[in-house]
Design an enzyme around this catalytic site. Structure first.
Site, mmCIF file in Angstrom:
data_model
loop_
_atom_site.group_PDB
_atom_site.id
_atom_site.type_symbol
_atom_site.label_atom_id
_atom_site.label_comp_id
_atom_site.label_asym_id
_atom_site.label_seq_id
_atom_site.Cartn_x
_atom_site.Cartn_y
_atom_site.Cartn_z
ATOM 1 N N ASP A 354 0.828 -1.194 0.000
ATOM 2 C CA ASP A 354 0.000 0.000 0.000
ATOM 3 C C ASP A 354 0.870 1.254 0.000
ATOM 4 O O ASP A 354 1.869 1.331 0.736
ATOM 5 C CB ASP A 354 -0.897 -0.023 1.241
ATOM 6 C CG ASP A 354 -1.797 1.182 1.336
ATOM 7 O OD1 ASP A 354 -2.683 1.319 0.484
ATOM 8 O OD2 ASP A 354 -1.609 1.983 2.281
ATOM 9 N N GLU A 391 1.588 -0.440 -5.049
ATOM 10 C CA GLU A 391 0.702 0.676 -5.354
ATOM 11 C C GLU A 391 1.632 1.880 -5.476
ATOM 12 O O GLU A 391 2.056 2.456 -4.469
ATOM 13 C CB GLU A 391 -0.329 0.895 -4.249
ATOM 14 C CG GLU A 391 -1.298 2.013 -4.567
ATOM 15 C CD GLU A 391 -2.247 2.323 -3.416
ATOM 16 O OE1 GLU A 391 -3.413 2.637 -3.679
ATOM 17 O OE2 GLU A 391 -1.813 2.253 -2.250
#
Length: 707
Positions: A354, A391
């Site tokens: 993330d 990401e």
């Protein structure tokens, strides 16, 4: 001191089970400082924790999960129980299930980065499980969940990593709790790891090869002062213990029981041929900024674990109050320990990082080339069989899609999402970008030596609209989040086709369904790795909420009644996944070149206009066709593939390119068709008359396979 002839712990960051001290020696003589955390031994438990600036360290032992005060306190001797900056003590007669916290003294000098609190109860950064909740205290001291001593032994029944090539992977992003929490799931273990096991037959029937679990690391489920929160922390992007599976997804309340249940889930998914990828959040923690609580990293070595400004306040590249100092050597070591722990002890097959651009920031917060953490993750020998996905952006403006790293790193391809959405919405100038995304996004990944499978293609994700809402709403509807609709992205490239939200108007409903099929078909026919969001295959809705992070209710849960209500779209998705996995032309491991592999072959890809002639990229508007050739592929199942797509508002006739009129074609996909005549995984669809025009409806797509 180590007794003569003993075996020291030398593999500090391996995550492996270390040799145990000989039973013939008194256990208190064996106070090894490595590895970290609470290490279970035959005679007791070894506690090891890092702190450079602490002046005293204690282990607090508890008799019960809900006990506000410890039943026993172990004071470490700084002369005999400290090895450099590691504090280590062996406590005999403790067993698995022991509950504990750390507590330490040190300077409270925020301007210098120190926030030691002698009263704080601290979660072990290496705790393998937590139990209980945050407890309120009249003295103002935060009482976080207890750490649990864990026995890592588990009967894996011969299970090992599946090692499926990334190019042959179809990812299904899902939330452990939301998948089975709804009463419509009919699960005996709703909202739990064991509940996922109940639904493995469904996952297998869908055809996906990997589940990507939204965060399962421990995170707070209530306010950190023990009070109830107005907005639930549903998604879990607020970690507080990286080594511990979330206790909230456990069936029952046995301290540490979530460890065994998580392993059971992984073992059964593997037995069904489904890999497990974890969404990991190493960019911030739930301790927040200078106004947040102290219950772990802040109280042990704040200036090491977090990026700080010169005045001691917190840099906030995560948008969540603080930023983990991931490229500090101590923190890097912790992250490596963590990844190896999940790979070795839980048989995890991969990780999605993330806000991974934060991992590219140095200790000052600057983006740097070849950041050590990013490079080392790609080269780490224990992680060599795992999938690593970034990401490739953060909340401070970094956007590195296509440039995040090289080597093994794959990326969530945000450009794919945006270009595909805009093309099917009918935006002008999107035919060229659409072709690039269909072909694997060479513009983003080829220059760095990566391949099409390093592009994780997605149209929707947990963060944003569901597929149903993408074709039903033009504006976000997030009032239920309690932030006056300010949260969530305003730029969604969505369309409602005449009515905002649900409607009874049949033409609009029909068009929305066709568009949903267009998105699914595009995803499965593109080079790269497709990622489907849980529930999109049956048109799950969040009622226009594009940021349902706090909706632990029917808004976010999988409504299993949709499996029957939208059985036609489920079948369509199943057929498209099966088509992809059966047809190697759709999942090449190398980039398309536009040239044949050998003389006499067709080019591996050729692009055409509606007239069947080579496309003029300057004149095309909404229509596109291409022929994919199996040239260079040795797989006996490889066949030619013909794709026609049209995003305009009126029907459009297409001519079959003359170069392939001699081939025997059968229909594989028709997004304007009615089920079951809209998708055929095998070459059993209607034959194509190559001498006649092919009329595509508005907003439609067809795919033919060489029979």
């Amino acid at each position: 001191m180590l007794a003569q002839g003993t075996t020291p712990y030398i593999a500090r960051s391996s995550g492996l089970v270390m040799p145990k001290p000989p039973k013939s020696h008194p256990p208190l003589q064996f106070s090894y400082p490595l590895p970290y955390g609470a290490i279970l031994r035959d005679e007791g438990v070894q506690f090891v924790v890092f702190s450079k600036n602490a002046t005293a360290m204690r282990v607090l032992l508890y008799s019960g999960v809900d006990d506000p005060e410890p039943s026993r306190l172990i004071e470490l001797n700084p002369d005999t129980d400290r090895w450099g900056d590691l504090w280590s003590v062996f406590v005999p007669e403790l067993e698995a299930g022991t509950l504990y916290h750390f507590q330490c003294d040190g300077p409270f000098e925020p301007e210098r980065g120190h926030r030691f609190d002698p009263h704080a109860r601290l979660i072990d950064p290496f705790a393998k499980a937590l139990a209980g909740k945050f407890l309120p205290g009249a003295d103002g001291v935060v009482r976080p969940p207890k750490c649990v001593v864990v026995d890592d032994h588990f009967d894996w029944q011969g299970d090992r990593h599946l090692k499926r090539p990334l190019s042959e992977t179809v990812i299904y992003e899902m939330h452990v709790r939301g998948f089975t929490q709804s009463p419509t799931a009919g699960s005996d273990a709703p909202g739990s790891y064991l509940g996922v096991i109940d639904k493995i037959p469904y996952l297998k029937s869908l055809g996906v090869t990997a589940v990507e679990l939204m965060p399962v690391h421990e995170y707070p489920t209530e306010e950190t002062d023990g009070s109830r929160t107005k907005r639930a922390n549903y998604w879990g992007y607020d970690p507080m213990a990286f080594f511990a599976p979330h206790r909230g997804y456990q069936l029952g309340d046995e301290p540490g029981g979530q460890v065994k249940q998580f392993k059971q889930m992984v073992r059964e998914l593997h037995a069904a041929g489904i890999e497990v990828i974890l969404d990991v959040v190493f960019n911030h923690t739930s301790e927040g900024n200078e106004h947040g609580p102290t219950f772990s990293f802040k109280g042990l070595e704040n200036s090491v674990y977090y990026m700080l400004t010169q005045d001691g306040s917190y840099k906030n590249y995560s948008g969540c109050g603080n930023t983990v100092n991931s490229n500090h050597p101590i923190v890097r070591e912790m992250i490596f320990n963590c990844l190896r722990h999940w790979v070795y002890n839980y048989h995890i097959d991969g990780f999605r990082f993330d806000l991974a651009s934060i991992l590219s920031r140095n200790r000052n917060g600057d983006l740097v080339p070849n950041p050590p953490l990013v490079e080392n993750i790609a080269e780490d020998p224990m992680l060599s069989d795992t999938k690593i996905i970034a990401e490739a952006w953060d909340a401070a403006g970094a956007y590195q899609v296509g440039s995040f790293a090289s080597g093994r790193w794959a990326e969530w391809n945000g450009a794919y999402r945006d270009n595909v959405r805009r093309y099917w919405r009918g935006d002008l100038g999107m035919t060229g970008p659409m072709a690039t995304r269909l072909a694997g996004s060479s513009d983003l990944y080829q220059a760095s030596g990566r391949q099409p499978y390093h592009s994780i293609n997605f149209v929707t994700s947990h963060d944003g609209y569901t597929l149903n809402d993408l074709v039903s709403y033009e504006r976000k509807h997030n009032l239920a989040n309690g932030e006056d609709n300010r949260d969530g992205d305003n730029n969604n490239y969505a369309a409602n086709y005449g009515v905002e939200g649900p409607t009874r108007r049949l033409p609009i409903r029909k068009l929305r369904r066709r568009q949903a099929k267009n998105f699914i078909a595009t995803l499965m026919l593109s080079q790269g790795v497709p990622m489907l969001v849980s529930g999109d295959e049956v048109l799950r809705t969040q009622r226009g909420n594009n940021n349902a992070y706090c909706q632990d209710n029917a808004v976010s849960w999988f409504d299993w009644r949709l499996v029957e209500r939208n059985a036609d779209l489920l079948r369509f998705t199943q057929q498209l996944i099966a088509l992809r996995l059966h047809q190697p032309v759709l999942r090449r491991a190398d980039f398309l070149t536009g040239a044949p592999h050998k003389q006499g072959d067709l080019p591996d890809v050729a692009w055409f206009g509606v007239d069947g002639k080579a496309i003029d990229w300057h004149r095309t508007f909404h229509s596109l066709s291409c022929v994919l050739s199996p040239t260079g592929l040795k797989d006996e199942h490889a066949r030619h593939v013909l794709v026609m797509m049209h995003s305009g508002g009126q029907p459009q006739p297409f001519r079959v390119p003359k170069t392939v009129t001699g081939l025997n074609w059968r229909l594989a996909v028709d997004t304007a068709g009615e089920s079951p005549n809209d998708a055929f995984a095998e070459s059993v669809g209607p034959k194509l008359d190559t001498s006649a025009q092919v009329l595509l409806e508005h907003h439609a797509m067809r795919c033919y396979i060489e029979a």
